[in-house]
Design an enzyme around this catalytic site. Structure first.
Site, short mmCIF file in Angstrom:
data_model
loop_
_atom_site.label_atom_id
_atom_site.label_comp_id
_atom_site.label_asym_id
_atom_site.label_seq_id
_atom_site.Cartn_x
_atom_site.Cartn_y
_atom_site.Cartn_z
N ASP A 64 20.86 0.25 -35.56
CA ASP A 64 21.32 0.55 -36.92
C ASP A 64 20.79 1.91 -37.32
O ASP A 64 19.58 2.08 -37.52
CB ASP A 64 20.80 -0.55 -37.84
CG ASP A 64 21.43 -0.50 -39.22
OD1 ASP A 64 22.06 0.51 -39.55
OD2 ASP A 64 21.26 -1.48 -39.96
N LEU A 65 21.67 2.89 -37.42
CA LEU A 65 21.24 4.24 -37.75
C LEU A 65 20.75 4.31 -39.20
O LEU A 65 21.30 3.66 -40.09
CB LEU A 65 22.39 5.22 -37.54
CG LEU A 65 22.53 5.82 -36.14
CD1 LEU A 65 21.98 4.92 -35.08
CD2 LEU A 65 23.95 6.19 -35.85
N TYR A 69 25.51 8.90 -42.66
CA TYR A 69 26.25 10.08 -43.13
C TYR A 69 25.28 11.18 -43.55
O TYR A 69 25.50 12.36 -43.28
CB TYR A 69 27.15 9.73 -44.33
CG TYR A 69 28.35 8.85 -44.02
CD1 TYR A 69 28.59 8.35 -42.75
CD2 TYR A 69 29.26 8.53 -45.03
CE1 TYR A 69 29.70 7.56 -42.50
CE2 TYR A 69 30.37 7.74 -44.79
CZ TYR A 69 30.58 7.25 -43.52
OH TYR A 69 31.67 6.47 -43.28
N ARG A 101 16.23 8.27 -51.96
CA ARG A 101 15.94 6.87 -52.26
C ARG A 101 14.59 6.73 -52.97
O ARG A 101 14.42 5.91 -53.86
CB ARG A 101 15.94 6.03 -50.99
CG ARG A 101 17.37 5.76 -50.53
CD ARG A 101 17.44 4.87 -49.31
NE ARG A 101 18.66 5.21 -48.57
CZ ARG A 101 19.17 4.47 -47.60
NH1 ARG A 101 18.57 3.35 -47.23
NH2 ARG A 101 20.27 4.85 -47.00
N ASP A 156 27.99 2.97 -38.03
CA ASP A 156 26.56 3.22 -37.83
C ASP A 156 25.79 2.06 -37.23
O ASP A 156 24.57 2.08 -37.21
CB ASP A 156 25.92 3.64 -39.16
CG ASP A 156 25.98 2.54 -40.20
OD1 ASP A 156 26.73 1.57 -40.01
OD2 ASP A 156 25.28 2.67 -41.22
N GLU A 157 26.49 1.05 -36.74
CA GLU A 157 25.79 -0.07 -36.12
C GLU A 157 26.43 -0.42 -34.78
O GLU A 157 27.64 -0.31 -34.62
CB GLU A 157 25.81 -1.31 -37.04
CG GLU A 157 25.07 -1.10 -38.34
CD GLU A 157 25.08 -2.35 -39.21
OE1 GLU A 157 25.24 -3.46 -38.68
OE2 GLU A 157 24.92 -2.19 -40.43
#
Length: 483
Positions: A64-65, A69, A101, A156-157
């Site tokens: 999982d990146l 983006y 975040r 992305d996974e």
DNA sequence: TGGGGTTAT
DNA sequence: ATAACCC
């Protein structure tokens, strides 16, 4: 130091809630002893450890990146590194880096709210997915080099079935190396590792392969991400998110119950989406335990036998679904959303834009789409999610021209799309659309061999005797098929 | 809520 | 063709 490599960069105490939550001690099943396991390692190889194919237990990794983006944008423009960065689509910040975040920006946050929370936020437009898509496939291809069984989930996974690779490594292992076997990354719930337990051993080797995968992603593509290693896709996916940016976690079977019991609501279970969660709520089911103990018969009556049985197994952490190699995409689509489209010419212009990009993509791919679809979303105060579509076969003379640049294939294709449009939208009446999407699907590799020819019988997917496990070309039948 | 994807019915 | 799921 064998294979383990940990690009533990981002360090600096930027753990997420998930991590803290995972740290709290919970009961660790029957951790420690494994009754049936053979005695300590003896010389003569590890053959006794590997009961020849009898082991139905799998080793699956979920990769999982991190904020994909945003990572791609920072690679495109390194000046963005270190700054709080958001990727914008229309008026939404669809994802953001960890700097952002920390300052309170969340995924899918309104741009206004995000700027309010974080005035220094840098925004880049991410409505064109081209670079993300390209990088996404580079990741999948890199993982396919480890093992060809790679299933994509979004951009992305990826899931990879490591079972065979682990098996091969174990057979190369000398028995004196066994006692030195170590985990790479975290062990879920800090569970004790039992090197006498073959299942533990296999998962540890899986964790080492996962570390190599992440290291390769970083060295070759400059991308960081998380990985989770477990015995099935559900658990691998759940455990990959336990330690969050750029870390990995392995789940040993004794603590799978604490992993799933730590979910605070059934909605968090992958496979239980918005609709099913609402229906479960109506039945008084909100926790994983509620679902585990609910009457299977009643659940089957409410949701149908298929969904009921599947999600109830999920609630126990059971998931026998295979890692299905994704291969090349089954469809290409481009969409655009907007406040208002209320005239036919307006629609035609948007459709032309979408189609033009699609033709480039499909041309690069090399395969030929045999079906074209137009999708719309009508303005409406409620029911926002609903879309309507019309599709039809692409005339074979146009299919032929698709790869050959200079011929004008745009005009006849736009004509087809506008017929589909008028089939859905009564243009003599006022209308208000908020989305248009064009999809090219039913992709075929070759000009399909004509029935009765030699080629026909030599084409695995057409020949009646075909039962090959390899899916070099899949030709899904559709009632909208041409011929 | 964007701009994509998949499979099942 | 739609509806559900995933990101």
């Amino acid at each position: 130091e064998p294979l383990g490599v940990e690009p533990e960069e981002e360090a600096g105490g930027d753990e997420e809630e998930d991590t803290a939550q995972a740290m709290e001690r919970a009961e660790a099943g029957e951790a420690g002893g494994s009754p049936g396991a053979p005695g300590p390692e003896e010389p003569g190889g590890l053959a006794w450890l590997v009961p020849e194919g009898s082991s139905s237990s799998r080793v699956i990794v979920h990769v999982d990146l991190d904020c994909f983006y945003a990572q791609v944008e920072m690679i495109s423009n390194p000046e963005l590194k270190g700054k709080p960065l958001g990727v914008q689509q229309k008026y939404l910040v669809v994802t953001c880096n960890y700097e952002a975040r920390k300052l309170g920006v969340k995924k899918l946050m309104n741009v206004r709210d995000a700027k309010e929370k974080c005035p220094q936020l840098v925004l880049v437009n991410g409505e064109d997915l081209t670079r993300y898509r390209e990088m996404s496939y580079k990741v999948t291809e890199l993982l396919e080099e480890f093992s060809p069984v790679v299933e994509r989930l979004g951009f992305d996974e990826n899931f990879v079935d490591l079972t065979e690779m682990v098996e091969r490594r174990l057979q190369q292992l000398q028995s004196d190396e066994l006692s030195a076997l170590t985990v790479s990354g975290h062990v879920y719930n800090n569970q004790y590792i039992n090197l006498h337990d073959i299942v533990h051993i296999r998962l540890l080797v899986g964790s080492q392969i996962a570390a190599e995968m992440r290291e390769a992603m970083y060295n070759q593509l400059g991308l960081t991400g998380c990985a989770g290693v477990a015995s099935n896709k559900l658990l691998a996916k759940l455990v990959s998110g336990v330690f969050k940016p750029n870390q990995q976690t392995v789940l040993l079977p004794e603590t799978s119950q604490v992993l799933i019991q730590n979910l605070s609501h059934v909605r968090e279970m992958p496979g239980i989406g918005y609709k099913t969660a609402k229906r479960l709520e109506a039945l008084g089911i909100s926790s994983v335990h509620d679902l585990q103990t609910f009457s299977p018969k009643i659940l089957e009556k409410e949701l149908g036998i298929s969904v009921a049985q599947r999600i109830q197994k999920l609630s126990f952490g059971e998931d026998n679904s295979p890692v299905t190699p994704s291969g090349p995409p089954q469809s290409f689509s481009e969409e655009d959303s907007f406040k208002k489209c209320s005239s036919e010419v307006e629609a035609k212009n948007k459709i032309e834009e979408l189609l033009a990009s699609l033709l480039n993509r499909v041309c690069q791919d090399g395969r030929k789409p045999h079906t074209i679809r137009l999708v719309i979303r009508r303005y409406s105060s409620e029911n926002h999610c609903s879309r309507e579509s019309r599709q039809c076969p692409i005339p074979s003379h146009l299919i032929q021209k698709l790869g050959t640049g200079n011929c004008d294939v745009m005009t006849p294709m736009v004509d087809i799309l506008m017929k589909l449009f008028r089939n859905m939208v009564n243009v003599k009446m006022p209308f208000h659309l908020t989305l248009l999407s064009v999809c090219l699907c039913n992709l075929k590799t070759l000009n399909t061999p004509k029935k009765g020819t030699i080629d026909y019988y030599l084409t695995p997917s057409l020949s009646t005797t075909s039962r090959s496990g390899k899916r070099s070309f899949k030709m899904k039948d559709s009632h909208t098929e041409d011929f």
